[in-house]
Design a protein around this motif. Sequence first.
Motif, mmCIF file in Angstrom:
data_model
loop_
_atom_site.group_PDB
_atom_site.id
_atom_site.type_symbol
_atom_site.label_atom_id
_atom_site.label_comp_id
_atom_site.label_asym_id
_atom_site.label_seq_id
_atom_site.Cartn_x
_atom_site.Cartn_y
_atom_site.Cartn_z
ATOM 1 N N ASP A 77 70.719 47.606 16.895
ATOM 2 C CA ASP A 77 69.815 46.548 17.398
ATOM 3 C C ASP A 77 68.206 47.429 17.897
ATOM 4 O OD1 ASP A 77 71.334 44.490 17.660
ATOM 5 O OD2 ASP A 77 72.868 45.996 18.668
ATOM 6 N N HIS A 78 68.234 48.719 17.825
ATOM 7 C CA HIS A 78 67.483 49.946 18.569
ATOM 8 C C HIS A 78 67.378 51.190 17.743
ATOM 9 C CE1 HIS A 78 66.478 46.597 21.025
ATOM 10 N NE2 HIS A 78 67.947 46.596 21.783
ATOM 11 N N ILE A 79 66.093 52.155 17.464
ATOM 12 C CA ILE A 79 66.238 53.492 17.384
ATOM 13 C C ILE A 79 65.412 54.035 18.579
ATOM 14 C CG2 ILE A 79 65.570 54.597 15.497
ATOM 15 C CD1 ILE A 79 65.969 52.203 13.499
ATOM 16 N N TYR A 80 65.873 55.354 18.550
ATOM 17 C CA TYR A 80 65.159 55.698 19.640
ATOM 18 C C TYR A 80 65.084 57.483 18.020
ATOM 19 C CZ TYR A 80 64.941 61.047 20.766
ATOM 20 O OH TYR A 80 64.589 62.778 21.067
ATOM 21 N N LEU A 81 64.108 57.878 17.869
ATOM 22 C CA LEU A 81 63.647 58.511 16.003
ATOM 23 C C LEU A 81 63.129 60.161 17.319
ATOM 24 C CD1 LEU A 81 63.521 59.002 13.340
ATOM 25 C CD2 LEU A 81 61.429 58.242 13.355
ATOM 26 N N LEU A 83 60.320 53.450 11.017
ATOM 27 C CA LEU A 83 58.309 52.954 11.637
ATOM 28 C C LEU A 83 58.768 51.559 11.600
ATOM 29 C CD1 LEU A 83 55.618 56.186 11.052
ATOM 30 C CD2 LEU A 83 57.702 55.702 13.262
ATOM 31 N N GLN A 84 58.817 50.712 10.634
ATOM 32 C CA GLN A 84 58.185 49.834 10.057
ATOM 33 C C GLN A 84 59.814 48.583 10.076
ATOM 34 O OE1 GLN A 84 57.602 50.314 6.163
ATOM 35 N NE2 GLN A 84 55.116 50.368 6.490
ATOM 36 N N SER A 85 60.847 49.300 10.952
ATOM 37 C CA SER A 85 62.310 48.569 10.835
ATOM 38 C C SER A 85 61.916 47.974 12.259
ATOM 39 C CB SER A 85 63.522 49.310 11.170
ATOM 40 O OG SER A 85 63.032 49.996 12.233
ATOM 41 N N HIS A 107 51.701 52.611 11.614
ATOM 42 C CA HIS A 107 53.249 51.122 11.066
ATOM 43 C C HIS A 107 54.197 50.878 12.103
ATOM 44 C CE1 HIS A 107 52.322 52.958 6.775
ATOM 45 N NE2 HIS A 107 52.206 54.244 7.308
ATOM 46 N N THR A 108 53.651 51.187 13.194
ATOM 47 C CA THR A 108 55.131 50.409 14.604
ATOM 48 C C THR A 108 53.617 49.805 15.195
ATOM 49 O OG1 THR A 108 53.899 51.715 15.953
ATOM 50 C CG2 THR A 108 56.244 52.888 14.496
#
Length: 331
Positions: free
Chosen positions: A251-255, A292-294, A329-330
């Motif tokens: 559901d969420h991303i830490y990159l 980034l665009q997810s 892109h975010t």
Amino acid sequence: MIKETFYRQPGQWSGRIDGTEEEQLRWHQRIIPVNLLAGPLPALPADGKGIALLGFVSDEGVRRNKGRTGATGGPAALRQACSNFPVHFDSQLLIADAGDIICPGQQLEEAQEILSRAVLAIRKSGYLPVLLGGGHEITYGHARGIYQHLQQQKRREKLGLINIDAHFDLRIPGQEGSSSGTGFWQLAQDARLEGIPFHYLALGIQTNSNTQQLFRIAGDLDVQYIDADAFHLQDRTLLQAALSEFIREVDHIYLTLDLDVFAAAFAPGVSATAYNGIRPDGLFLECYRNILQSGKLAGLDIAELNPLHDIDNRTARLGAAMLFEAVSHTA
């Protein structure tokens, strides 16, 4: 609470000025310095978004991991490299510079805890934390702050951890404690104790940079990984499919982007160079932009910039380019 001894206020950004019309602006003209000790981040407009830059001035974890020290200069070098970027983002986007969390002496564990509190405060204010490293010990404090934000909201949503790196960073802490190579092992242990899933994808793994033990630990923890050899056009379909599936599952991303994933020709200024690392080419950017665009990004950091060993600011400019992509892109 953020301790004053672990915090440094942001400085004023400066750079070239072509004018004050919107189409003439550069980053340094749009970034708002914010002292986290004095109050919260500026309130966001009703339809606006916010990004909060925060440095983590630490290479104590690198020292403990027997790497080349010097990454404490990373946040300042990244800011300088970003200063003259032209503004190509929406006028409704606020970018705040929230200063630096610093690591006095060898107090890494406390610095990581304070970093978590700062990230939590940024997330609660509705901003996206974009952190500037510093060694890869940034991971533990940053990701913990995101986990804490989800827990406070009593959400059962899944946080996916994506590490673009030559290394797993699954080392078991040694006598000195945590290091730049232990962050994901620590997060896995926290997830086990708290009874939450551990979703971890590593991109760019180098076999010659990870022991058999680290591969075994990755297997034991069900870590998904794609090695550096896959970053070639002939493997594009497989690479993109694996990345897309991981993004769908969370559901969420830490990159986190460790600059030592790139070949030394592109990134000489890191704590541990990789002569055969990946190239920051179109295929890499396609993968990076997909994340980034997810619409799921909850936090991003750039790690392991070591200006002491950089050549012509090559690595700082590469890291800054990745930040430019993130803001573009975010937003």
